[in-house]
Design a protein around this motif. Structure first.
Motif, PDB file in Angstrom:
ATOM      1  N   SER A 192      45.944  46.875  26.802  1.00  0.00           N
ATOM      2  CA  SER A 192      46.325  47.551  25.553  1.00  0.00           C
ATOM      3  C   SER A 192      45.505  47.068  24.360  1.00  0.00           C
ATOM      4  N   TRP A 193      44.857  45.916  24.495  1.00  0.00           N
ATOM      5  CA  TRP A 193      44.053  45.372  23.388  1.00  0.00           C
ATOM      6  C   TRP A 193      42.618  45.883  23.377  1.00  0.00           C
ATOM      7  N   ILE A 194      42.145  46.403  24.506  1.00  0.00           N
ATOM      8  CA  ILE A 194      40.713  46.683  24.632  1.00  0.00           C
ATOM      9  C   ILE A 194      40.460  48.165  24.867  1.00  0.00           C
ATOM     10  N   PRO A 195      39.289  48.664  24.492  1.00  0.00           N
ATOM     11  CA  PRO A 195      38.974  50.080  24.710  1.00  0.00           C
ATOM     12  C   PRO A 195      38.867  50.419  26.197  1.00  0.00           C
ATOM     13  N   ASP A 196      39.053  51.685  26.515  1.00  0.00           N
ATOM     14  CA  ASP A 196      38.954  52.132  27.908  1.00  0.00           C
ATOM     15  C   ASP A 196      37.571  51.882  28.494  1.00  0.00           C
ATOM     16  N   ARG A 197      36.546  51.908  27.646  1.00  0.00           N
ATOM     17  CA  ARG A 197      35.176  51.737  28.147  1.00  0.00           C
ATOM     18  C   ARG A 197      34.918  50.323  28.653  1.00  0.00           C
ATOM     19  N   VAL A 198      35.754  49.366  28.274  1.00  0.00           N
ATOM     20  CA  VAL A 198      35.586  47.974  28.695  1.00  0.00           C
ATOM     21  C   VAL A 198      36.216  47.775  30.067  1.00  0.00           C
ATOM     22  N   THR A 199      35.448  47.196  30.979  1.00  0.00           N
ATOM     23  CA  THR A 199      35.959  46.901  32.316  1.00  0.00           C
ATOM     24  C   THR A 199      36.885  45.687  32.265  1.00  0.00           C
ATOM     25  N   LEU A 200      38.049  45.822  32.876  1.00  0.00           N
ATOM     26  CA  LEU A 200      38.985  44.704  32.969  1.00  0.00           C
ATOM     27  C   LEU A 200      39.011  44.236  34.423  1.00  0.00           C
ATOM     28  N   SER A 201      38.606  42.997  34.621  1.00  0.00           N
ATOM     29  CA  SER A 201      38.450  42.430  35.952  1.00  0.00           C
ATOM     30  C   SER A 201      39.462  41.313  36.160  1.00  0.00           C
ATOM     31  N   VAL A 202      39.911  41.130  37.413  1.00  0.00           N
ATOM     32  CA  VAL A 202      40.889  40.076  37.702  1.00  0.00           C
ATOM     33  C   VAL A 202      40.354  39.156  38.795  1.00  0.00           C
ATOM     34  N   HIS A 203      40.608  37.887  38.612  1.00  0.00           N
ATOM     35  CA  HIS A 203      40.147  36.837  39.532  1.00  0.00           C
ATOM     36  C   HIS A 203      41.373  35.991  39.861  1.00  0.00           C
ATOM     37  N   CYS A 204      41.897  36.164  41.080  1.00  0.00           N
ATOM     38  CA  CYS A 204      43.180  35.542  41.437  1.00  0.00           C
ATOM     39  C   CYS A 204      43.000  34.502  42.533  1.00  0.00           C
ATOM     40  N   HIS A 205      43.700  33.384  42.386  1.00  0.00           N
ATOM     41  CA  HIS A 205      43.667  32.321  43.386  1.00  0.00           C
ATOM     42  C   HIS A 205      44.955  32.325  44.206  1.00  0.00           C
ATOM     43  N   HIS A 206      44.861  31.672  45.378  1.00  0.00           N
ATOM     44  CA  HIS A 206      45.862  31.844  46.437  1.00  0.00           C
ATOM     45  C   HIS A 206      46.774  30.629  46.600  1.00  0.00           C
ATOM     46  N   ASP A 207      46.942  29.826  45.560  1.00  0.00           N
ATOM     47  CA  ASP A 207      47.674  28.565  45.693  1.00  0.00           C
ATOM     48  C   ASP A 207      49.113  28.755  46.161  1.00  0.00           C
ATOM     49  N   MET A 208      49.744  29.846  45.773  1.00  0.00           N
ATOM     50  CA  MET A 208      51.100  30.143  46.256  1.00  0.00           C
ATOM     51  C   MET A 208      51.110  31.342  47.208  1.00  0.00           C
ATOM     52  N   GLY A 209      49.929  31.696  47.733  1.00  0.00           N
ATOM     53  CA  GLY A 209      49.847  32.797  48.680  1.00  0.00           C
ATOM     54  C   GLY A 209      49.952  34.169  48.050  1.00  0.00           C
ATOM     55  N   LEU A 210      49.620  34.282  46.759  1.00  0.00           N
ATOM     56  CA  LEU A 210      49.864  35.533  46.027  1.00  0.00           C
ATOM     57  C   LEU A 210      48.601  36.171  45.460  1.00  0.00           C
ATOM     58  N   SER A 211      47.421  35.748  45.907  1.00  0.00           N
ATOM     59  CA  SER A 211      46.194  36.274  45.289  1.00  0.00           C
ATOM     60  C   SER A 211      46.076  37.783  45.455  1.00  0.00           C
ATOM     61  N   LEU A 212      46.333  38.312  46.635  1.00  0.00           N
ATOM     62  CA  LEU A 212      46.245  39.756  46.833  1.00  0.00           C
ATOM     63  C   LEU A 212      47.352  40.477  46.085  1.00  0.00           C
ATOM     64  N   ALA A 213      48.567  39.959  46.168  1.00  0.00           N
ATOM     65  CA  ALA A 213      49.687  40.593  45.470  1.00  0.00           C
ATOM     66  C   ALA A 213      49.436  40.641  43.964  1.00  0.00           C
ATOM     67  N   ASN A 214      48.888  39.568  43.417  1.00  0.00           N
ATOM     68  CA  ASN A 214      48.595  39.553  41.990  1.00  0.00           C
ATOM     69  C   ASN A 214      47.469  40.520  41.638  1.00  0.00           C
TER      70      ASN A 214
END
Length: 400
Positions: free
Chosen positions: A196-218
């Motif tokens: 909601s803070w950034i324009p649609d033209r900006v790519t929003l990328s996510v980098h998730c770690h698996h310490d609690m087994g939730l990287s894919l779910a997150n």
């Protein structure tokens, strides 16, 4: 009228960091040439961006970035740098500025500012701005503001940092759950706020770690909340417990893409081949129970399951082995029943009755108390070698 047309699924960009985050974990070291071979395999299966390494960290990473940058033809190469001139200059020296995506890593939490960096929020913001400005002055126009520990960052730290980064030309914002501490609802909420803070033209990328087994779910929660890109690794290798597994993300969006309104360009049939290359390169032993890549992912020895699979694989297979370059495996052990024996005898063209099936079951299946299994092919070979099999079978069939 155009607004009434149904919209197709969003194509999620796949950013693979097997060669950087994956490689920096203990036991995963790769040479520059080995990285090049894996990078080409990742490109061949449809990865959009391939992070080659951290060029200022070692001569090998510098060389890997140079080799991969020269070799890629469809995927973009990426490098990671800290928010300092020397790192950025090294990345440009290795890969130039054309088709080179640079990730400038900045500090996203008070925890890291205080205990890791020993600097203030203002100092962290200033170094981010100066780093991106310097990168732009060198001719780089494909830049990420990669926010380390963003998931533990307060909004009043993250938002000014993001807005300043975009003002300096960053076209991508990366939100890292660096310690893997969030659950999907929390991470999805963070992604939605940043979206909601950034324009649609900006790519929003996510980098998730698996310490609690939730990287894919997150990561999936991030997609639902508006993320455009997911950072992954083959088999989920990476720091500590690892990262979002590329193959699992591809599987979910292949089968459940309609649920998420999202798809990728990954050729799932080539994933297992790339995994095999990774295993040979770093000596990785496939776990038995891992989704998609595990030795048992498409194998069963349970008699009830085998009976259903032999009638129609859909009974116990939702994920199809051939879609991921795998084959179905029926293993024969003490939990197997007689259905697999009947099936194999039928494949051999041997007439059989209940007596023969029971004899084979008792002698070769029921007493495997040590937990070992035979493959279906092993049992078939064993059946072919039994002395007088056809004569015994014929007698059994006639009831003599």
């Amino acid at each position: 009228m155009g607004s009434d047309q149904p919209r197709g699924p969003r194509r999620i960009s796949v950013f693979d960091t097997t060669l950087r985050d994956g490689e920096q974990a203990p036991g995963n070291a790769m040479s520059a040439r080995q990285k090049l071979e894996i990078a080409l395999a990742l490109e061949a299966l449809g990865v959009d961006v391939i992070e080659a390494g951290f060029p200022s960290s070692s001569a090998d990473d510098f060389q890997a970035l140079r080799l991969i940058s020269d070799a890629l033809t469809t995927a973009r190469v990426s490098s990671l740098t800290r928010a300092c001139r020397d790192d950025i200059q090294a990345a440009v020296d290795a890969a130039g500025v054309e088709r080179h995506h640079i990730q400038v890593m900045v500090t996203g939490s008070d925890i890291h500012l205080r205990h890791k960096r020993g600097i203030t929020r203002e100092e962290g913001l200033r170094e981010a701005v100066e780093a991106l400005r310097f990168a732009r002055s060198l001719g780089l126009d494909d830049m990420s503001l990669a926010i380390e520990d963003a998931s533990r960052g307060a909004d009043d730290l993250l938002r000014p940092l993001i807005e300043a980064g975009l003002a300096e030309g960053a076209g991508t914002v990366v939100l890292a759950d660096t310690t893997g501490h969030m659950v999907p609802a929390e991470f999805g909420s963070l992604v939605a706020r940043v979206r909601s803070w950034i324009p649609d033209r900006v790519t929003l990328s996510v980098h998730c770690h698996h310490d609690m087994g939730l990287s894919l779910a997150n990561a999936l929660a991030g997609i639902e909340a508006g993320a455009d890109e997911v950072q992954t690794t083959l088999a989920g290798i990476g720091e500590r417990a690892g990262n979002t597994p590329l193959e699992e993300l591809a599987a979910v969006l292949a089968y459940k893409g309609d649920r998420f309104g999202a798809t990728t360009s990954i050729d799932t049939t080539r994933l297992y081949e790339a995994f095999g290359l990774l295993c040979r390169t770093i000596g990785l032993v496939p776990p038995r129970n891992k989704a998609i890549f595990g030795d048992n992912a498409f194998a069963t020895q349970a008699g009830i399951h085998q009976a259903g699979i032999l009638r129609n694989p859909v009974t116990y297979e939702y994920v199809e082995p051939e879609r991921f370059g795998r084959t179905r495996s029926l293993l024969v052990g003490r939990h197997s029943g007689r259905a697999v024996i009947r099936h194999l005898l039928g494949e051999l063209g041997v007439p059989f009755g209940d007596a023969l099936v029971e004899s084979v079951y008792q002698e070769h299946v029921a007493d495997r108390s040590d937990g070992t299994c035979l493959s279906a092919d092993d049992l078939k070979r064993l059946l072919q070698e039994l002395p007088g099999l056809r004569a015994d079978a014929a007698l059994s069939q006639t009831g003599a």
